[in-house]
Design a protein around this motif. Structure first.
Motif, PDB file in Angstrom:
ATOM      1  N   LEU A  96       0.849  -1.187   0.000  1.00 56.99           N
ATOM      2  CA  LEU A  96       0.000   0.000   0.000  1.00 56.99           C
ATOM      3  C   LEU A  96       0.885   1.238   0.000  1.00 56.99           C
ATOM      4  O   LEU A  96       1.847   1.325   0.772  1.00 56.99           O
ATOM      5  CB  LEU A  96      -0.888  -0.018   1.245  1.00 56.99           C
ATOM      6  CG  LEU A  96      -1.851   1.148   1.480  1.00 56.99           C
ATOM      7  CD1 LEU A  96      -2.897   1.204   0.384  1.00 56.99           C
ATOM      8  CD2 LEU A  96      -2.512   1.004   2.852  1.00 56.99           C
ATOM      9  N   VAL A  97       0.586   2.195  -0.860  1.00 62.66           N
ATOM     10  CA  VAL A  97       1.330   3.459  -0.920  1.00 62.66           C
ATOM     11  C   VAL A  97       0.450   4.562  -0.343  1.00 62.66           C
ATOM     12  O   VAL A  97      -0.701   4.745  -0.774  1.00 62.66           O
ATOM     13  CB  VAL A  97       1.744   3.804  -2.369  1.00 62.66           C
ATOM     14  CG1 VAL A  97       2.512   5.126  -2.401  1.00 62.66           C
ATOM     15  CG2 VAL A  97       2.593   2.688  -2.962  1.00 62.66           C
ATOM     16  N   VAL A 102      -2.609   6.386  -1.925  1.00 60.60           N
ATOM     17  CA  VAL A 102      -2.188   6.827  -3.253  1.00 60.60           C
ATOM     18  C   VAL A 102      -2.482   5.721  -4.265  1.00 60.60           C
ATOM     19  O   VAL A 102      -3.126   5.939  -5.287  1.00 60.60           O
ATOM     20  CB  VAL A 102      -0.692   7.193  -3.279  1.00 60.60           C
ATOM     21  CG1 VAL A 102      -0.237   7.541  -4.695  1.00 60.60           C
ATOM     22  CG2 VAL A 102      -0.407   8.351  -2.323  1.00 60.60           C
ATOM     23  N   THR A 103      -2.023   4.512  -3.970  1.00 62.06           N
ATOM     24  CA  THR A 103      -2.263   3.355  -4.834  1.00 62.06           C
ATOM     25  C   THR A 103      -1.851   2.101  -4.080  1.00 62.06           C
ATOM     26  O   THR A 103      -1.449   2.177  -2.914  1.00 62.06           O
ATOM     27  CB  THR A 103      -1.480   3.478  -6.152  1.00 62.06           C
ATOM     28  OG1 THR A 103      -1.881   2.426  -7.043  1.00 62.06           O
ATOM     29  CG2 THR A 103       0.029   3.376  -5.911  1.00 62.06           C
ATOM     30  N   GLY A 162       4.441   9.044  -3.384  1.00 61.93           N
ATOM     31  CA  GLY A 162       3.911   8.930  -2.032  1.00 61.93           C
ATOM     32  C   GLY A 162       5.021   9.003  -1.016  1.00 61.93           C
ATOM     33  O   GLY A 162       6.211   9.080  -1.354  1.00 61.93           O
ATOM     34  N   THR A 163       4.630   8.970   0.252  1.00 61.19           N
ATOM     35  CA  THR A 163       5.578   9.083   1.354  1.00 61.19           C
ATOM     36  C   THR A 163       5.844   7.739   2.017  1.00 61.19           C
ATOM     37  O   THR A 163       6.953   7.491   2.484  1.00 61.19           O
ATOM     38  CB  THR A 163       5.039  10.073   2.401  1.00 61.19           C
ATOM     39  OG1 THR A 163       4.817  11.340   1.770  1.00 61.19           O
ATOM     40  CG2 THR A 163       6.018  10.253   3.553  1.00 61.19           C
ATOM     41  N   PHE A 164       4.838   6.875   2.052  1.00 63.20           N
ATOM     42  CA  PHE A 164       4.963   5.586   2.745  1.00 63.20           C
ATOM     43  C   PHE A 164       4.693   4.433   1.782  1.00 63.20           C
ATOM     44  O   PHE A 164       3.807   4.520   0.925  1.00 63.20           O
ATOM     45  CB  PHE A 164       3.962   5.486   3.902  1.00 63.20           C
ATOM     46  CG  PHE A 164       4.122   6.528   4.967  1.00 63.20           C
ATOM     47  CD1 PHE A 164       5.055   6.373   5.980  1.00 63.20           C
ATOM     48  CD2 PHE A 164       3.340   7.669   4.964  1.00 63.20           C
ATOM     49  CE1 PHE A 164       5.201   7.331   6.967  1.00 63.20           C
ATOM     50  CE2 PHE A 164       3.473   8.630   5.944  1.00 63.20           C
ATOM     51  CZ  PHE A 164       4.403   8.470   6.953  1.00 63.20           C
ATOM     52  N   ILE A 165       5.448   3.369   1.951  1.00 62.43           N
ATOM     53  CA  ILE A 165       5.162   2.089   1.306  1.00 62.43           C
ATOM     54  C   ILE A 165       4.963   1.083   2.438  1.00 62.43           C
ATOM     55  O   ILE A 165       5.855   0.902   3.272  1.00 62.43           O
ATOM     56  CB  ILE A 165       6.313   1.627   0.401  1.00 62.43           C
ATOM     57  CG1 ILE A 165       6.639   2.682  -0.666  1.00 62.43           C
ATOM     58  CG2 ILE A 165       5.981   0.293  -0.262  1.00 62.43           C
ATOM     59  CD1 ILE A 165       7.936   2.384  -1.416  1.00 62.43           C
ATOM     60  N   VAL A 166       3.803   0.437   2.451  1.00 60.41           N
ATOM     61  CA  VAL A 166       3.483  -0.481   3.543  1.00 60.41           C
ATOM     62  C   VAL A 166       3.252  -1.879   2.966  1.00 60.41           C
ATOM     63  O   VAL A 166       2.141  -2.199   2.521  1.00 60.41           O
ATOM     64  CB  VAL A 166       2.234  -0.023   4.326  1.00 60.41           C
ATOM     65  CG1 VAL A 166       2.094  -0.850   5.601  1.00 60.41           C
ATOM     66  CG2 VAL A 166       2.302   1.459   4.656  1.00 60.41           C
ATOM     67  N   PRO A 167       4.282  -2.732   2.950  1.00 65.20           N
ATOM     68  CA  PRO A 167       4.051  -4.115   2.516  1.00 65.20           C
ATOM     69  C   PRO A 167       3.241  -4.864   3.567  1.00 65.20           C
ATOM     70  O   PRO A 167       3.320  -4.556   4.762  1.00 65.20           O
ATOM     71  CB  PRO A 167       5.463  -4.686   2.387  1.00 65.20           C
ATOM     72  CG  PRO A 167       6.270  -3.879   3.355  1.00 65.20           C
ATOM     73  CD  PRO A 167       5.674  -2.501   3.348  1.00 65.20           C
TER      74      PRO A 167
END
Length: 725
Positions: free
Chosen positions: A513-514, A522-523, A561-566
């Motif tokens: 999740l971004v 974001v996407t 985006g600012t965060f990438i959440v695997p």
């Protein structure tokens, strides 16, 4: 030494116990061993190569086979990682095109056509039922054949294996370190401690075993070899009984006690009798686990041993036949009466650790300045009697209690990593009280810390959170405690997950999740969104009785985006605690590097997936204002739904958890280094190449080569030893 013990030493210490065997010329085999290790991202230290070179080739080969198996498991290379799209990350189709192709194949398939047509006529098509979906369409060997060899890059991980002492010394040192840990151990470490305790039960023992769960594991090993168990509370006896029944020594889950042998029954009852005879007040601890004591009594038959009358009193209390008010109930009665100062005094005198854990409530409940002063004075008097881990835990708590509670959110994470968020309705603590408590706690920590003359610090370790609990991190390679922040350097970020079902068909799904700076979506990338932001999903696997892997590839420069959440979701089947094996990790590659979907030398982190809930959040990635990426370690599990969990359904919950957890300030290695500097330690930041000539205390992510004899080394594997007792 048994191979399993050697395996534990390598995994916990990154040292290979000094190999023994006939003298010979093993130089050539040692070099091949080193080359083989490098394909997995490891290598031998210079000292270790020299040691192996002086042994026979057969000895070196045996050592190599065992060690390679250990490191490959550490990094996740002990299984075959296949992908749905054979040439991933190349040629991953658009999501709609992919589903259209699956449908076309189903209509062309004589066996599957009828069922698909029937679904279309009914007006509802289950895409997951299409014959070509979710199942590997090629063999592992066919997948390897379409990928070029990995081109080595300067940024590839290289973990050095160092030469250890002789096997007995290494095993004993590891046993003493785990048994004497000041922080609770995770489940895997507890299992390892059980193995080591069995081996070392009649050897050297730690001076103290401060963590009760550790003591239970050690006691179980001691009683099996005929040694006397170590008890100083009645609950110690209950924990040992749970350990003997292969139950939960933390006492969080009920244990189903089995019939006990007569020697074990006698040992437990004799221990109970001795504890209560020495201090009858300890009967007050029984009520906290009354039901467990009743069940245990059915197995111990205390009436058969009248010569241990004090043991029988324990079960009388559990059955309610004898009254033994708990200490906590006495404190609670005083608080209900509004006697905050009296409660603080009672806690300081008899249970200083509980005083510290109740500090926030006591300060909030104080009626005025005099009562707050009484609480703070009690804290100052009790500080020297409280464990270092509790001192630091309260320090972290208090530093996060600044400001008001308007609109704030409070995140809870239990010992299993299960997370939930709620509104923080607590009134703020007085700033003057917070400052005074912090000064007391810092002074007490500084007093207990060692005073090394020379500190050599890897800058990347400064933002690693202190391991105040071994349950704040999963077992694996390159794993840091919850709350840690570490730099991420590389162009391509690749997540991977692997699982192997135990009994039932299981479908786990890897997603990413971004989020933007405000935690808005974001996407995302998942099996429902195969491509976006120059990212690619390797394809969904829904049936893999022999194990399955999924991957996500992202070019960090393209992420909007600012965060990438695997995250890993349980879509159907067994949960994370039920699968035979499950793990998550990430790799970093340079832009032009090719290679297989899974290349062990590019793996930066691999952690086991073992926790409650149906959604796993191992870590998140954050881009700072200067465009640099950092990993924020989470180790969280969300409850999720019983089935059909998808990233789309948990976006809001994940954003709320992220906002609450990343808004919290954790105590890090930087805090303890600063306190040691205030005590006179001279600190040098390691440049990654040269080391001082004399002994140092080194704190870093990995041990450098060439440290002088007598140096003390603290890395994530033993960072708990930095915590003051």
């Amino acid at each position: 030494m048994a191979h399993s013990l050697e395996h534990l030493v390598v995994r916990h210490t990154r040292r290979l116990p000094s190999p023994t065997g006939p003298a010979g010329d093993g130089t050539a085999v040692a070099r091949r061993f080193d080359a083989a290790l490098m394909t997995a991202g490891f290598k031998l230290s210079t000292e270790l190569i020299e040691r192996l070179s002086g042994l026979t080739e057969a000895t070196v080969v045996g050592t190599a086979v065992r060690t390679l198996a250990t490191v490959r498991e550490l990094v996740g290379d002990h299984v075959r990682h296949n992908v749905y799209f054979v040439d991933f990350p190349a040629n991953v189709p658009d999501t709609l095109d992919f589903w259209t192709a699956c449908l076309a194949e189903a209509l062309d398939d004589g066996d599957g056509r009828a069922g698909t047509v029937d679904q279309l006529r009914a007006g509802v098509l289950d895409l997951l039922s299409l014959p070509s979906y979710g199942r590997y369409q090629h063999t592992y060997e066919e997948m390897l054949a379409v990928h070029d060899e990995l081109i080595a890059a300067a940024g590839d991980r290289l973990t050095v294996l160092h030469l250890g002492a002789d096997a007995d010394t290494e095993v004993t040192a590891l046993y003493l370190a785990l048994a004497g840990s000041t922080a609770p151990l995770g489940e895997e470490h507890l299992r390892d401690l059980a193995v080591l305790a069995e081996h070392g039960a009649d050897g050297p023992q730690p001076e103290v075993i401060p963590v009760r769960e550790n003591r239970a594991v050690v006691n179980a090993a001691r009683i099996r070899v005929g040694a006397a168990p170590l008890f100083d509370t009645v609950t110690d006896v209950l924990r040992l009984a749970c350990a003997l029944a292969d139950g939960d020594v933390t006492l969080r889950e009920p244990t189903r006690f089995r019939a006990l042998s007569r020697p074990h029954r006698r040992a437990l009852l004799a221990g109970l009798d001795a504890v209560v005879a020495a201090s009858p007040a300890k009967l007050s601890d029984v009520s906290a686990h009354g039901e467990a004591w009743k069940r245990l009594g059915e197995r111990l038959h205390p009436h058969e041993y009248p010569h241990w009358p004090h043991a029988a009193e324990v079960f009388a209390v559990a059955r309610g036949e004898r009254r033994a008010p708990s200490f906590d109930s006495r404190v609670e009665e005083m608080l209900v009466r509004g006697d905050v100062a009296g409660a603080a005094e009672l806690l300081a005198s008899h249970a200083p650790g509980r005083l510290f854990r109740a500090l926030d409530r006591l300060l909030r409940g104080a009626a005025g300045g005099e009562e707050r002063e009484a609480v703070l004075a009690a804290v100052e008097r009790a500080a020297p009697e409280v464990s270092g881990r509790v001192v630091l835990s309260v320090r972290e708590h208090v530093q996060n209690r600044a400001g008001g509670s308007g609109g704030a959110r409070r995140v809870f994470v239990n010992r299993e990593g299960k997370a939930w968020v709620t509104d923080d309705a607590r009134p703020p603590l007085e700033d003057s009280d917070r400052r005074r408590v912090i000064e007391v706690l810092d002074a007490e920590t500084r007093r207990r810390l060692p005073s090394p003359e020379r500190l050599l610090i890897d800058p990347d370790v400064l933002d690693v959170a202190l391991p105040l609990s071994g349950r704040a991190a999963s077992a694996g390679l390159g794993v840091l405690p919850r709350g840690s922040v570490s730099p991420v350097e590389g162009e391509l970020l690749r997540f991977f997950t692997y699982w192997r079902q135990a009994r039932y068909t299981t479908d786990l799904d890897l997603s990413a999740l971004v989020l933007d700076a405000d935690y808005s979506t974001v996407t995302w990338l998942s099996y429902t969104a195969l491509t976006d932001v120059e990212g690619r999903h390797s394809g969904d696997i829904t049936e893999a009785p022999d194990g399955a892997s999924e991957f996500i590839d992202l070019r960090l420069g393209a992420v909007r985006g600012t965060f990438i959440v695997p995250q890993v979701h349980v879509f159907s089947g067994e949960g994370f605690d039920e699968v035979a094996e499950g793990f998550f990790g990430f790799m970093l590659r340079e832009g032009e590097q090719r290679g297989r979907p899974f290349e062990p030398r590019t793996v930066r982190m691999k952690s086991d997936l073992r926790g409650p809930g149906r959604v796993a959040l191992p870590l998140a990635f954050r881009r700072d204002d200067e465009g640099r990426w950092h990993a924020h370690w989470l180790h969280l599990y969300l409850r999720g739904a019983p089935s059909a969990n998808r990233v789309e359904g948990h976006r809001v919950t994940i954003a709320v958890v992220m906002r609450a957890l990343l808004g919290r300030t954790h105590l890090t290695v930087r805090h303890l280094v600063a306190l040691m500097e205030e005590s006179g330690a001279k600190t040098t930041l390691w440049d990654g190449r040269t080391v001082p000539e004399g002994p140092v205390t080194y704190i870093g992510l990995e041990r450098p080569e060439g440290l002088a004899p007598g140096s003390r080394v603290l890395t994530p594997e033993n960072l708990r030893d930095l915590l003051p007792a």
